[in-house]
Design a protein around this motif. Structure first.
Motif, PDB file in Angstrom:
ATOM      1  N   UNK A 573       0.834  -1.150  -0.029  1.00  0.00           N
ATOM      2  CA  UNK A 573      -0.056  -0.084  -0.112  1.00  0.00           C
ATOM      3  C   UNK A 573       0.864   1.278   0.045  1.00  0.00           C
ATOM      4  N   UNK A 574       1.914   1.433   0.217  1.00  0.00           N
ATOM      5  CA  UNK A 574       3.121   2.138   0.489  1.00  0.00           C
ATOM      6  C   UNK A 574       2.975   3.237  -0.906  1.00  0.00           C
ATOM      7  N   UNK A 590       3.334  -4.927  14.235  1.00  0.00           N
ATOM      8  CA  UNK A 590       2.475  -5.717  13.894  1.00  0.00           C
ATOM      9  C   UNK A 590       1.301  -4.919  13.319  1.00  0.00           C
ATOM     10  N   UNK A 591       1.569  -3.731  13.208  1.00  0.00           N
ATOM     11  CA  UNK A 591       0.245  -2.800  12.647  1.00  0.00           C
ATOM     12  C   UNK A 591       0.981  -1.668  11.787  1.00  0.00           C
ATOM     13  N   UNK A 592       0.080  -1.170  10.852  1.00  0.00           N
ATOM     14  CA  UNK A 592       0.692   0.251  10.379  1.00  0.00           C
ATOM     15  C   UNK A 592      -0.465   1.231  10.311  1.00  0.00           C
ATOM     16  N   UNK A 593       0.030   2.517   9.973  1.00  0.00           N
ATOM     17  CA  UNK A 593      -0.923   3.801  10.080  1.00  0.00           C
ATOM     18  C   UNK A 593      -1.009   4.281   8.820  1.00  0.00           C
ATOM     19  N   UNK A 594      -2.144   4.638   8.053  1.00  0.00           N
ATOM     20  CA  UNK A 594      -2.129   5.401   6.773  1.00  0.00           C
ATOM     21  C   UNK A 594      -2.722   6.569   6.943  1.00  0.00           C
ATOM     22  N   UNK A 595      -2.173   7.715   6.462  1.00  0.00           N
ATOM     23  CA  UNK A 595      -2.584   9.331   6.863  1.00  0.00           C
ATOM     24  C   UNK A 595      -3.150   9.587   5.447  1.00  0.00           C
ATOM     25  N   UNK A 596      -4.466  10.096   5.560  1.00  0.00           N
ATOM     26  CA  UNK A 596      -5.221  10.691   4.610  1.00  0.00           C
ATOM     27  C   UNK A 596      -5.099  11.932   4.607  1.00  0.00           C
ATOM     28  N   UNK A 597      -4.604  12.854   5.391  1.00  0.00           N
ATOM     29  CA  UNK A 597      -4.396  14.245   5.381  1.00  0.00           C
ATOM     30  C   UNK A 597      -4.603  15.063   3.967  1.00  0.00           C
ATOM     31  N   UNK A 631      -6.692   9.204   9.886  1.00  0.00           N
ATOM     32  CA  UNK A 631      -5.847   7.977   9.412  1.00  0.00           C
ATOM     33  C   UNK A 631      -6.766   6.728   9.845  1.00  0.00           C
ATOM     34  N   UNK A 632      -6.126   5.561   9.093  1.00  0.00           N
ATOM     35  CA  UNK A 632      -6.742   4.310   9.488  1.00  0.00           C
ATOM     36  C   UNK A 632      -5.503   3.388   9.779  1.00  0.00           C
ATOM     37  N   UNK A 633      -5.666   2.625  11.151  1.00  0.00           N
ATOM     38  CA  UNK A 633      -4.515   1.770  11.541  1.00  0.00           C
ATOM     39  C   UNK A 633      -5.026   0.427  11.121  1.00  0.00           C
TER      40      UNK A 633
END
Length: 733
Positions: A573-574, A590-597, A631-633
């Motif tokens: 997704x990067x 074990x998780x990651x965060x996508x920032x939609x700013x 964001x979504x984590x």
């Protein structure tokens, strides 16, 4: 077991500006006058009587009922009604802005979840039996208590309460010792309670008249009674409450509590509710910091065994050896996983574990003559329950930024500034920002240099199992979310288990209990945090099975696959989304965060639009807007195969292409499938369709929605602000 009319007490409290809180058994309230009629402001109690096993102390749902004017001060989750985008009624969690993730240390309490699974069990008990069935059960229970009191009176026994009672019969056994009588009856496999000079019996609907006669005969054989009949002999056995205590007003008037008359229809009703849920049987649930892994059937099976379900928490130790062996071996498993020396299973949730751990720290520091230490350092990304729990322990909270990891020099300066009052650091590892703090051992050492203790929040323990441990990084105490890392079902928020593990120097202060002291209790224990000695012991078999079946290598592989899955998804997704800061190797935990700013700024598409659109693709949304705004984590856990990971990534990439259509002007910023998501079957099948995108684009945007089966949301986008402004909290149908 006495019923008392507290009308005068309630009136006096109200005249003096005080609140009146009453604890009440809900089954008794089916037959007895409700506390609201004698002035209660708040009524609390356990729903265990509504069809929930005893489970050696739990789990069961509690209830807290109050008037609408108190609702904004209530802890926990509250269901309210609003409307959706199409004007249809829709239920939602209401008034969430008063909760911990928003209000932090100013929150009403640290209670962040509800015993949803158990509340549904109790609710289904009421649906199945209906109002009239509950009334029959209450009448039967009270009738058995009347029979017991009457037969005791006929046998010359002194019944201490012959008028205001529901299901408890107390018999004064003087001059004999109540404890000796109870012990004698235990030898006959009859468990009674000793209280002062009396023995107490509690009746329920599973008992028979023969059980009552058996107990009375056993008491006579123990030398209780034997003289002429006492006043209790004249008690009429009819199941009717005394007029002064009888319930006369309406209750459970809603249709659902008065309509189902067959088990077949009950099955269909429950299945209809199940179809409304986007659960693990339909989709990966990628809620970040929630660890929604598979709850295996083999792990859950022992919960239904009568040996597990039908044990009272205060049963004689001679009858609970197997249960205690299971619990104590689970404590050893958890000590091994955490690298610590002692464990208490008493806390019933993560927040309860935080509170218990902080109480142990405070108790230890008081014992060392350091009771003045009250400063708690908390990173900004912490779960909201951390500051709420610290506030409950009367701590002074000092915040530190950790958006890109804690600045070591800033942290050291903060510790030394408060070194004379520093009580503890509350730290989550790996960080809720989704990476491992490189300096974690030095951070812990700095706290110790300044006289403090390190509390590690175990919310992200799924990334540590077998790879590292709280003990290795330098922590002193941690809680574990067994309903996350160790596979207990969340049940929509509960039941949970939040045990704490500690180093040797804190072990003397682990929680005890005033009735039955668990073997883990310290010699100078902090206060109990649960009504039961081992907390929610009935579900402890789930993590025990998880550890036993997986073994050392399997537990280790759980963490390895969880981290691998998250990094694989991040890599896919990067190229399409902004990923919030990771570690120096560009790896997440074990998780990651996508920032939609940036997307929000360019198109007006916000994180909620993307979360709702995922439902059209058949996926449960990740954690939204926390710990990073907009964001979504994502946390995939070890339970998902590569095919499911790829489907989720494909869905997100397709959603990104939909956003590009908005950026290009092909779709308007207001009328597009993201702003209108999720799309219901009613809307898609309606004659009229006015949107610039097709019905297929709305409801079947990916090939797997046809091949794997379509999940249809039953409501469209819900109006959250309306639900908060105009509170509607009672089902009226």
């Amino acid at each position: 077991g006495r019923l008392v009319d507290y009308s005068a007490v309630g009136k006096s409290l109200k005249q003096n500006g005080a609140h009146f809180v009453v604890a009440a058994d809900p089954l008794a309230l089916v037959a007895a006058k409700p506390p609201s009629e004698f002035g209660a402001d708040i009524v609390i109690g356990s729903m265990q009587r509504f069809g929930v096993p005893m489970w050696f102390g739990g789990p069961s749902a509690a209830y807290l009922a109050t008037s609408k004017k108190q609702v904004r001060r209530m802890p926990g989750r509250i269901i309210g009604e609003s409307i959706d985008r199409l004007g249809n009624p829709a239920y939602r969690l209401t008034l969430q802005t008063r909760e911990q993730h928003i209000r932090l240390d100013k929150a009403t309490s640290n209670v962040c979840t509800a015993q949803v699974l158990l509340a549904n069990m109790a609710g289904m008990f009421a649906v199945y039996h209906r109002k009239d069935g509950l009334q029959r059960i209450a009448k039967r229970v009270h009738g058995l208590a009347q029979l017991c009191a009457s037969e005791a009176g006929k046998a010359g026994m002194a019944v201490t309460n012959t008028e205001g009672f529901f299901d408890v019969v107390a018999i004064d056994v003087s001059p004999k010792s109540a404890a000796a009588v109870v012990e004698e009856l235990q030898a006959k496999k009859l468990n009674l309670r000793a209280l002062n000079n009396s023995v107490l019996m509690n009746l329920d609907e599973t008992h028979l008249e023969t059980d009552v006669h058996c107990v009375i005969d056993a008491l006579k054989a123990a030398g209780v009674g034997g003289g002429s009949a006492t006043s209790a002999a004249s008690i009429q056995v009819n199941g009717e409450m005394p007029a002064s205590f009888a319930r006369t007003g309406p209750f459970l008037e809603q249709k659902i509590f008065n309509s189902i008359t067959s088990e077949t229809e009950m099955m269909r009703y429950m299945h209809t509710l199940q179809l409304k849920d986007l659960a693990l049987d339909k989709s990966m649930i990628s809620l970040g910091s929630c660890t929604m892994k598979l709850n295996s059937v083999s792990s859950l099976a022992p919960c239904s065994w009568p040996e597990v379900g039908n044990m009272h928490p205060f049963a004689p130790s001679s009858q609970t050896a197997g249960y205690r062996e299971l619990l104590e071996s689970l404590e050893k498993y958890l000590n091994s996983c955490t690298g610590f020396d002692a464990c208490s299973l008493q806390p019933t949730s993560g927040a309860s574990g935080e509170y218990a751990g902080l109480l142990v720290i405070r108790k230890y520091q008081e014992a060392q003559g350091q009771g003045h230490r009250n400063v708690c350092i908390i990173p900004r990304s912490a779960h909201g329950t951390n500051p709420a729990s610290a506030a409950m322990c009367d701590m002074e909270i000092k915040w530190i930024d950790d958006s890109t990891g804690m600045d070591l020099q800033e942290f050291k300066a903060l510790c030394h500034e408060y070194k004379d009052r520093l009580s503890c650091l509350m730290v989550t590892y790996p960080s809720t920002r989704a990476f491992f703090e490189d300096n974690i051992q030095e951070i812990c050492a700095t706290v110790h240099e300044c006289g403090g203790q390190v509390y590690m929040d175990g919310a992200n323990m799924n990334a540590q199992l077998g790879l590292t441990s709280p003990g290795m990084i330098g922590a002193d105490v941690c809680h574990l979310n067994l309903h996350k890392t160790f596979s207990i079902p969340h049940g929509g928020g509960g039941p949970g288990l939040g045990p704490i593990c500690v180093r040797k120097h804190l072990a003397p202060h682990l929680q005890g209990h005033c009735v039955v002291n668990p073997s883990s209790a310290g010699s100078d224990p902090a206060g109990a945090v649960s009504a039961a000695p081992w907390g929610q012991a009935g579900i402890a078999c789930v993590p025990w099975m998880f550890c036993t079946m997986l073994g050392k290598q399997g537990v280790l592989d759980s963490a390895r696959y969880a981290i691998l899955n998250a990094n694989y998804m991040k890599a896919r997704l990067e190229p399409h989304f902004d990923i919030v800061a990771t570690n120096k190797n560009n790896r997440c935990s074990h998780e990651f965060i996508m920032d939609f700013s940036t997307i929000r700024k360019n198109t007006g598409i916000v994180e909620e639009d993307i979360a709702k659109r995922l439902q059209d693709y058949g996926f449960h949304a990740p954690t939204m807007s926390w710990p990073v705004p907009h964001s979504l984590m994502v946390e995939p856990t070890e339970s998902e195969d590569k095919g499911e990971l790829d489907r989720f990534c494909d869905a997100m990439i397709l959603i990104r292409k939909e956003i590009q259509k908005i950026e290009s002007g092909e779709w308007s910023t207001e009328d597009n499938p993201l702003k209108h998501a999720p799309h219901t079957q009613t809307e898609v099948c309606a004659t009229e369709w006015t949107h610039p995108y097709t019905r297929e684009e709305a409801a079947f945007p990916a090939p797997w929605t046809l091949k794997r089966g379509k999940f249809w949301p039953t409501v469209a986008r819900v109006d959250n602000s309306l639900g908060d402004r105009k509170l509607k909290l009672r089902l009226e149908e």
